[in-house]
Design a protein around this motif. Structure first.
Motif, mmCIF file in Angstrom:
data_model
loop_
_atom_site.group_PDB
_atom_site.id
_atom_site.type_symbol
_atom_site.label_atom_id
_atom_site.label_comp_id
_atom_site.label_asym_id
_atom_site.label_seq_id
_atom_site.Cartn_x
_atom_site.Cartn_y
_atom_site.Cartn_z
ATOM 1 N N VAL A 1 0.867 -1.177 0.000
ATOM 2 C CA VAL A 1 0.000 0.000 0.000
ATOM 3 C C VAL A 1 0.903 1.226 0.000
ATOM 4 N N THR A 2 0.659 2.170 -0.904
ATOM 5 C CA THR A 2 1.543 3.335 -1.017
ATOM 6 C C THR A 2 0.793 4.639 -0.753
ATOM 7 N N TYR A 3 1.516 5.585 -0.190
ATOM 8 C CA TYR A 3 1.007 6.934 0.034
ATOM 9 C C TYR A 3 1.974 7.926 -0.623
ATOM 10 N N PRO A 4 1.742 8.249 -1.905
ATOM 11 C CA PRO A 4 2.624 9.200 -2.595
ATOM 12 C C PRO A 4 2.279 10.638 -2.243
ATOM 13 N N LEU A 5 3.302 11.469 -2.096
ATOM 14 C CA LEU A 5 3.076 12.876 -1.732
ATOM 15 C C LEU A 5 4.085 13.770 -2.457
ATOM 16 N N ALA A 6 3.570 14.697 -3.253
ATOM 17 C CA ALA A 6 4.437 15.671 -3.930
ATOM 18 C C ALA A 6 4.837 16.773 -2.946
ATOM 19 N N CYS A 7 6.111 17.169 -2.998
ATOM 20 C CA CYS A 7 6.645 18.172 -2.057
ATOM 21 C C CYS A 7 7.353 19.283 -2.835
ATOM 22 N N PRO A 8 6.588 20.120 -3.542
ATOM 23 C CA PRO A 8 7.208 21.124 -4.432
ATOM 24 C C PRO A 8 8.091 22.151 -3.733
ATOM 25 N N LYS A 9 7.920 22.338 -2.421
ATOM 26 C CA LYS A 9 8.721 23.357 -1.722
ATOM 27 C C LYS A 9 10.093 22.841 -1.271
ATOM 28 N N PHE A 10 10.308 21.528 -1.325
ATOM 29 C CA PHE A 10 11.537 20.964 -0.753
ATOM 30 C C PHE A 10 12.795 21.283 -1.573
ATOM 31 N N VAL A 11 12.717 21.129 -2.901
ATOM 32 C CA VAL A 11 13.912 21.330 -3.735
ATOM 33 C C VAL A 11 14.421 22.779 -3.659
ATOM 34 N N PRO A 12 13.551 23.796 -3.818
ATOM 35 C CA PRO A 12 14.039 25.175 -3.692
ATOM 36 C C PRO A 12 14.680 25.454 -2.326
ATOM 37 N N LEU A 13 14.155 24.799 -1.294
ATOM 38 C CA LEU A 13 14.690 24.940 0.055
ATOM 39 C C LEU A 13 16.142 24.452 0.125
ATOM 40 N N VAL A 14 16.382 23.297 -0.499
ATOM 41 C CA VAL A 14 17.737 22.716 -0.498
ATOM 42 C C VAL A 14 18.676 23.510 -1.397
ATOM 43 N N GLU A 15 18.202 23.867 -2.582
ATOM 44 C CA GLU A 15 19.048 24.590 -3.539
ATOM 45 C C GLU A 15 19.497 25.946 -2.979
ATOM 46 N N SER A 16 18.662 26.550 -2.123
ATOM 47 C CA SER A 16 19.008 27.851 -1.546
ATOM 48 C C SER A 16 19.899 27.717 -0.316
ATOM 49 N N GLY A 17 20.161 26.459 0.107
ATOM 50 C CA GLY A 17 21.012 26.227 1.273
ATOM 51 C C GLY A 17 20.291 26.429 2.601
ATOM 52 N N GLU A 18 18.945 26.491 2.549
ATOM 53 C CA GLU A 18 18.152 26.772 3.759
ATOM 54 C C GLU A 18 17.662 25.500 4.462
ATOM 55 N N TYR A 19 18.281 24.363 4.168
ATOM 56 C CA TYR A 19 17.723 23.091 4.644
ATOM 57 C C TYR A 19 17.889 22.853 6.146
ATOM 58 N N ASN A 20 18.648 23.693 6.846
ATOM 59 C CA ASN A 20 18.766 23.557 8.307
ATOM 60 C C ASN A 20 18.002 24.641 9.058
ATOM 61 N N SER A 21 17.267 25.465 8.353
ATOM 62 C CA SER A 21 16.665 26.655 8.952
ATOM 63 C C SER A 21 15.353 26.349 9.682
ATOM 64 N N SER A 22 14.897 27.309 10.464
ATOM 65 C CA SER A 22 13.606 27.168 11.149
ATOM 66 C C SER A 22 12.468 27.158 10.128
ATOM 67 N N MET A 23 12.673 27.874 9.006
ATOM 68 C CA MET A 23 11.678 27.861 7.935
ATOM 69 C C MET A 23 11.546 26.451 7.352
ATOM 70 N N ALA A 24 12.677 25.770 7.200
ATOM 71 C CA ALA A 24 12.664 24.403 6.675
ATOM 72 C C ALA A 24 11.869 23.480 7.598
ATOM 73 N N LYS A 25 12.077 23.645 8.891
ATOM 74 C CA LYS A 25 11.358 22.825 9.885
ATOM 75 C C LYS A 25 9.843 23.033 9.747
ATOM 76 N N LYS A 26 9.445 24.273 9.557
ATOM 77 C CA LYS A 26 8.016 24.620 9.414
ATOM 78 C C LYS A 26 7.445 24.023 8.124
ATOM 79 N N ILE A 27 8.188 24.152 7.021
ATOM 80 C CA ILE A 27 7.714 23.639 5.728
ATOM 81 C C ILE A 27 7.604 22.115 5.755
ATOM 82 N N VAL A 28 8.580 21.448 6.372
ATOM 83 C CA VAL A 28 8.547 19.981 6.484
ATOM 84 C C VAL A 28 7.294 19.551 7.259
ATOM 85 N N ALA A 29 7.026 20.202 8.390
ATOM 86 C CA ALA A 29 5.863 19.853 9.217
ATOM 87 C C ALA A 29 4.550 20.070 8.450
#
Length: 265
Positions: free
Chosen positions: A137-165
């Motif tokens: 059984v699969t649960y696919p989920l598109a995450c369009p905000k994740f790649v720009p977050l990583v490319e900008s180097g913001e992947y450790n930020s508090s904003m990243a934590k909020k977007i992930v949640a």
């Protein structure tokens, strides 16, 4: 064989695969190409992704590599099979290794899949998982905000934590016990993803399993670099070498890497 392994991605995400290949095969040389100028690939039309993927593949092929890894899941879903057929070197993607790894770990056959819009729309992971175990059984989920977050180097930020949640809220309501990071950018967000979902969910990155496959293929072809001196790794980007370098140097733990900006057709 002293020739390099080519690794290509839409941006910096494929460095998660490059790091694992370097870890498991320290004698091998890597030529890495990130198409940061045209990243992300996920929202783009299929034909555009196909064209960009071919341009990257042909550039690395001209560098006389012995193997090519398409480390972008979107590109793998769109163009892997045709590039495999066209090239006279082994070409692998990251979808099959990721699916195999997830099947190995799941206890309840319920697997979440995170990916770009393009990867999720392609159903490539769902098909790969069902081929391995039809009851999954699969649960696919598109995450369009994740790649720009990583490319900008913001992947450790508090904003990243909020977007992930915010992004993973619906997934947390399911009974998945395994989660595939179906984009090579996402492992840079893995600590935040694991923290949010909790210890009951095993998070799978394709890098480890892909590196094992690389090792097995090169060993079978007797092309592992065991008798030659390792050449210098090369890093190419179509975008800003400065921005690429900020993530690449930290992730690869190499403060002296040289990064060359190139232009694709």
């Amino acid at each position: 064989m002293s020739k390099a392994i080519g690794i290509m991605d839409s941006g910096v995400g494929g460095l998660t695969v490059a790091k694992e290949v370097s870890h498991q095969l320290p004698n091998e040389t890597i030529y890495y190409l990130g198409d940061t100028a045209r990243c992300p690939y996920g929202p783009r039309p299929v034909e555009e992704v196909r064209q960009y993927t071919w341009e990257m593949a042909e550039f690395l092929y001209r560098q006389d590599i012995k193997m090519l890894i398409i480390a972008c899941n979107t590109a793998t879903a769109v163009a892997l099979e045709e590039i495999k057929t066209a090239f006279d070197i082994p070409v692998i993607g990251v979808i099959s290794p990721g699916a195999r790894s997830a099947i190995k770990y799941t206890k309840n056959d319920t697997i979440g899949i995170l990916g770009t819009v393009g990867t999720i729309k392609s159903k490539a992971y769902e098909d790969a998982l069902k081929d391995l175990r039809p009851t999954t059984v699969t649960y696919p989920l598109a995450c369009p905000k994740f790649v720009p977050l990583v490319e900008s180097g913001e992947y450790n930020s508090s904003m990243a934590k909020k977007i992930v949640a915010e992004t993973l809220y619906s997934l947390k309501q399911t009974n998945i016990d395994t989660l595939i990071l179906g984009c090579t950018h996402y492992p840079l967000l893995q600590p935040l993803i694991e923290q949010y979902l909790g210890s009951g969910v095993k998070v799978i990155s394709s890098g480890d399993e892909t590196a094992r496959e690389v090792s097995a293929i090169l060993a079978y072809r007797d092309e592992l670099n065991s008798r030659h001196e390792k050449m210098k790794n090369k890093y190419y980007t179509t975008g800003s070498p400065v921005i690429f370098g900020q993530v690449a140097r930290e992730w690869m733990n190499d403060q002296h890497m040289t990064i060359q900006q190139i232009k694709l057709p």
